[in-house]
Design a protein around this motif. Structure first.
Motif, mmCIF file in Angstrom:
data_model
loop_
_atom_site.group_PDB
_atom_site.id
_atom_site.type_symbol
_atom_site.label_atom_id
_atom_site.label_comp_id
_atom_site.label_asym_id
_atom_site.label_seq_id
_atom_site.Cartn_x
_atom_site.Cartn_y
_atom_site.Cartn_z
ATOM 1 N N MET A 86 38.088 86.412 33.191
ATOM 2 C CA MET A 86 38.500 86.262 31.795
ATOM 3 C C MET A 86 39.587 87.279 31.464
ATOM 4 S SD MET A 86 34.852 85.729 29.831
ATOM 5 C CE MET A 86 35.682 85.382 28.273
ATOM 6 N N ALA A 87 40.488 86.886 30.578
ATOM 7 C CA ALA A 87 41.588 87.764 30.200
ATOM 8 C C ALA A 87 41.071 88.951 29.392
ATOM 9 C CB ALA A 87 42.621 86.984 29.396
ATOM 10 N N ILE A 88 41.669 90.131 29.643
ATOM 11 C CA ILE A 88 41.275 91.329 28.906
ATOM 12 C C ILE A 88 41.509 91.144 27.413
ATOM 13 C CG2 ILE A 88 41.761 93.773 28.565
ATOM 14 C CD1 ILE A 88 40.264 93.161 31.122
ATOM 15 N N SER A 89 42.586 90.428 27.061
ATOM 16 C CA SER A 89 42.887 90.218 25.645
ATOM 17 C C SER A 89 41.773 89.438 24.947
ATOM 18 C CB SER A 89 44.219 89.469 25.500
ATOM 19 O OG SER A 89 44.161 88.220 26.175
ATOM 20 N N VAL A 90 41.174 88.480 25.658
ATOM 21 C CA VAL A 90 40.079 87.703 25.085
ATOM 22 C C VAL A 90 38.842 88.578 24.889
ATOM 23 C CG1 VAL A 90 38.503 85.772 25.468
ATOM 24 C CG2 VAL A 90 40.913 85.541 26.066
ATOM 25 N N LEU A 91 38.533 89.386 25.906
ATOM 26 C CA LEU A 91 37.386 90.284 25.796
ATOM 27 C C LEU A 91 37.580 91.292 24.670
ATOM 28 C CD1 LEU A 91 36.568 91.036 29.551
ATOM 29 C CD2 LEU A 91 35.252 89.621 27.956
ATOM 30 N N THR A 92 38.813 91.789 24.531
ATOM 31 C CA THR A 92 39.104 92.757 23.471
ATOM 32 C C THR A 92 38.945 92.121 22.096
ATOM 33 O OG1 THR A 92 40.667 93.913 24.923
ATOM 34 C CG2 THR A 92 40.820 94.355 22.557
ATOM 35 N N ALA A 93 39.440 90.903 21.958
ATOM 36 C CA ALA A 93 39.330 90.199 20.680
ATOM 37 C C ALA A 93 37.863 89.958 20.336
ATOM 38 C CB ALA A 93 40.094 88.882 20.737
ATOM 39 N N PHE A 94 37.076 89.553 21.340
ATOM 40 C CA PHE A 94 35.652 89.317 21.085
ATOM 41 C C PHE A 94 34.951 90.623 20.757
ATOM 42 C CE2 PHE A 94 31.274 89.370 22.613
ATOM 43 C CZ PHE A 94 30.736 88.377 21.815
ATOM 44 N N LEU A 137 30.278 82.607 20.375
ATOM 45 C CA LEU A 137 30.501 82.780 21.808
ATOM 46 C C LEU A 137 31.368 81.682 22.440
ATOM 47 C CD1 LEU A 137 26.997 84.101 22.953
ATOM 48 C CD2 LEU A 137 29.103 85.400 22.649
ATOM 49 N N PRO A 138 31.093 80.393 22.170
ATOM 50 C CA PRO A 138 31.907 79.352 22.818
ATOM 51 C C PRO A 138 33.384 79.412 22.465
ATOM 52 C CG PRO A 138 29.873 78.419 21.958
ATOM 53 C CD PRO A 138 29.982 79.805 21.401
ATOM 54 N N GLN A 139 33.717 79.988 21.300
ATOM 55 C CA GLN A 139 35.115 80.050 20.881
ATOM 56 C C GLN A 139 35.951 80.957 21.778
ATOM 57 O OE1 GLN A 139 35.924 80.614 16.689
ATOM 58 N NE2 GLN A 139 33.896 79.858 16.130
ATOM 59 N N PHE A 140 35.314 81.884 22.459
ATOM 60 C CA PHE A 140 36.036 82.840 23.300
ATOM 61 C C PHE A 140 35.953 82.475 24.785
ATOM 62 C CE2 PHE A 140 35.357 85.117 19.392
ATOM 63 C CZ PHE A 140 36.513 85.861 19.236
ATOM 64 N N THR A 141 35.525 81.266 25.075
ATOM 65 C CA THR A 141 35.475 80.816 26.469
ATOM 66 C C THR A 141 36.677 79.931 26.777
ATOM 67 O OG1 THR A 141 34.141 78.869 25.914
ATOM 68 C CG2 THR A 141 32.960 80.883 26.495
ATOM 69 N N PRO A 151 37.536 76.699 29.137
ATOM 70 C CA PRO A 151 37.041 75.671 30.060
ATOM 71 C C PRO A 151 37.880 75.542 31.323
ATOM 72 C CG PRO A 151 37.099 74.844 27.804
ATOM 73 C CD PRO A 151 37.840 76.153 27.818
ATOM 74 N N GLN A 152 39.155 76.003 31.272
ATOM 75 C CA GLN A 152 40.044 75.903 32.419
ATOM 76 C C GLN A 152 39.924 77.090 33.366
ATOM 77 O OE1 GLN A 152 41.580 73.029 32.636
ATOM 78 N NE2 GLN A 152 40.762 72.498 30.602
ATOM 79 N N SER A 153 39.114 78.074 32.975
ATOM 80 C CA SER A 153 38.961 79.269 33.796
ATOM 81 C C SER A 153 38.203 78.946 35.085
ATOM 82 C CB SER A 153 38.209 80.348 33.011
ATOM 83 O OG SER A 153 37.878 81.443 33.835
ATOM 84 N N SER A 154 38.416 79.779 36.105
ATOM 85 C CA SER A 154 37.688 79.608 37.365
ATOM 86 C C SER A 154 36.223 80.014 37.213
ATOM 87 C CB SER A 154 38.344 80.445 38.473
ATOM 88 O OG SER A 154 38.373 81.819 38.116
ATOM 89 N N TRP A 155 35.917 80.753 36.148
ATOM 90 C CA TRP A 155 34.542 81.143 35.872
ATOM 91 C C TRP A 155 33.856 80.042 35.065
ATOM 92 C CZ3 TRP A 155 33.702 86.983 34.475
ATOM 93 C CH2 TRP A 155 34.317 87.768 35.457
ATOM 94 N N PRO A 156 32.653 79.629 35.426
ATOM 95 C CA PRO A 156 31.921 78.634 34.623
ATOM 96 C C PRO A 156 31.709 79.145 33.194
ATOM 97 C CG PRO A 156 30.868 78.983 36.745
ATOM 98 C CD PRO A 156 31.897 80.053 36.610
ATOM 99 N N VAL A 157 31.681 78.226 32.245
ATOM 100 C CA VAL A 157 31.518 78.612 30.845
ATOM 101 C C VAL A 157 30.228 79.412 30.605
ATOM 102 C CG1 VAL A 157 31.156 77.720 28.500
ATOM 103 C CG2 VAL A 157 32.964 76.766 29.937
ATOM 104 N N PRO A 158 29.085 79.025 31.198
ATOM 105 C CA PRO A 158 27.869 79.834 30.986
ATOM 106 C C PRO A 158 28.032 81.282 31.436
ATOM 107 C CG PRO A 158 27.277 77.687 31.856
ATOM 108 C CD PRO A 158 28.776 77.782 31.946
ATOM 109 N N VAL A 159 28.763 81.492 32.534
ATOM 110 C CA VAL A 159 28.989 82.857 33.018
ATOM 111 C C VAL A 159 29.865 83.620 32.031
ATOM 112 C CG1 VAL A 159 29.988 84.259 34.861
ATOM 113 C CG2 VAL A 159 28.693 82.193 35.429
ATOM 114 N N GLN A 160 30.870 82.948 31.497
ATOM 115 C CA GLN A 160 31.728 83.576 30.495
ATOM 116 C C GLN A 160 30.918 83.979 29.261
ATOM 117 O OE1 GLN A 160 35.607 81.606 29.733
ATOM 118 N NE2 GLN A 160 35.063 80.194 31.396
#
Length: 204
Positions: free
Chosen positions: A1-9, A131-135, A137-146
């Motif tokens: 996941m992008a650092i910017s997404v984690l920071t925003a969350f 939580l789902p808003q910051f996931t 779906p195109q990431s290599s990580w599954p959404v549940p893991v995110q």
């Protein structure tokens, strides 16, 4: 996941955590009882983690689609908050020298903390909406893991803030029994207000 997404969350999560509510009230009451801050905080964090697991497993959407299930969860949580708040209001804890939580146990404080957050439908619904808003779906990580990773970020914020609140209450109020009694009653009123607000939301 992008650092910017984690920071925003993290910023959104921190805003939620620093808002006083039932969790704050419980952390304060634990601080005034002596050495039970960490068991109380651990219990509350376990409730938040349970909400994260429910959302990550996809059960959240299923429950959200059944109003009766949410109503029962709300009533269970409200009943418990009303009970805790009433006890604090009528018998606020007053720190006393040599009485560092005598007759109590960490497991009891942890269980009550779990109930405070785990039975709070506000926490569950917030996670379900947030939580789902910051996931991605195109990431290599599954959404549940995110979702689990985002939940862990939230738990870290909660650990720091609730610990500061609990230990801050212990340090500031340990030599002020009158102030401790007043804060205990205010915490009880806060829990009752949260419960009544949730019930009003259901009735509305």
């Amino acid at each position: 996941m992008a650092i910017s997404v984690l920071t925003a969350f993290w910023a959104v999560s921190l805003l939620f955590v620093i808002t006083p509510g039932a969790d704050w009230a419980y952390a304060i009451s634990a601080g005034m009882r002596g050495r039970w801050v960490m068991p109380a905080v651990a219990g509350m964090l376990s409730g938040h983690f349970l909400a994260t697991l429910v959302v990550a497993a996809g059960v959240g959407s299923l429950l959200a689609g059944h109003p009766l299930a949410l109503t029962l969860l709300t009533l269970a949580g409200c009943t418990y908050l009303l009970w805790l708040g009433g006890n604090l209001l009528l018998s606020p804890g007053v720190p006393e020298a040599g009485q560092d939580g005598v007759g109590e146990s960490g497991s009891r404080w942890a269980f009550k903390g779990f109930c405070v957050s785990g039975l709070n439908p506000k926490v569950f619904l917030l996670f379900l909406a947030l939580l789902p808003q910051f996931t991605d779906p195109q990431s290599s990580w599954p959404v549940p893991v995110q979702i689990l990773l985002l939940g862990l970020v939230h738990l870290c914020s909660s650990l720091v803030i609730y610990s500061l609140v609990g230990y801050g209450a212990k340090a500031i109020l340990s030599t002020r029994p009158g102030a401790a009694k007043m804060v205990g009653r205010v915490s009880g009123v806060a829990m009752i207000a949260v419960a009544l607000g949730l019930i009003a939301g259901q009735l509305g």
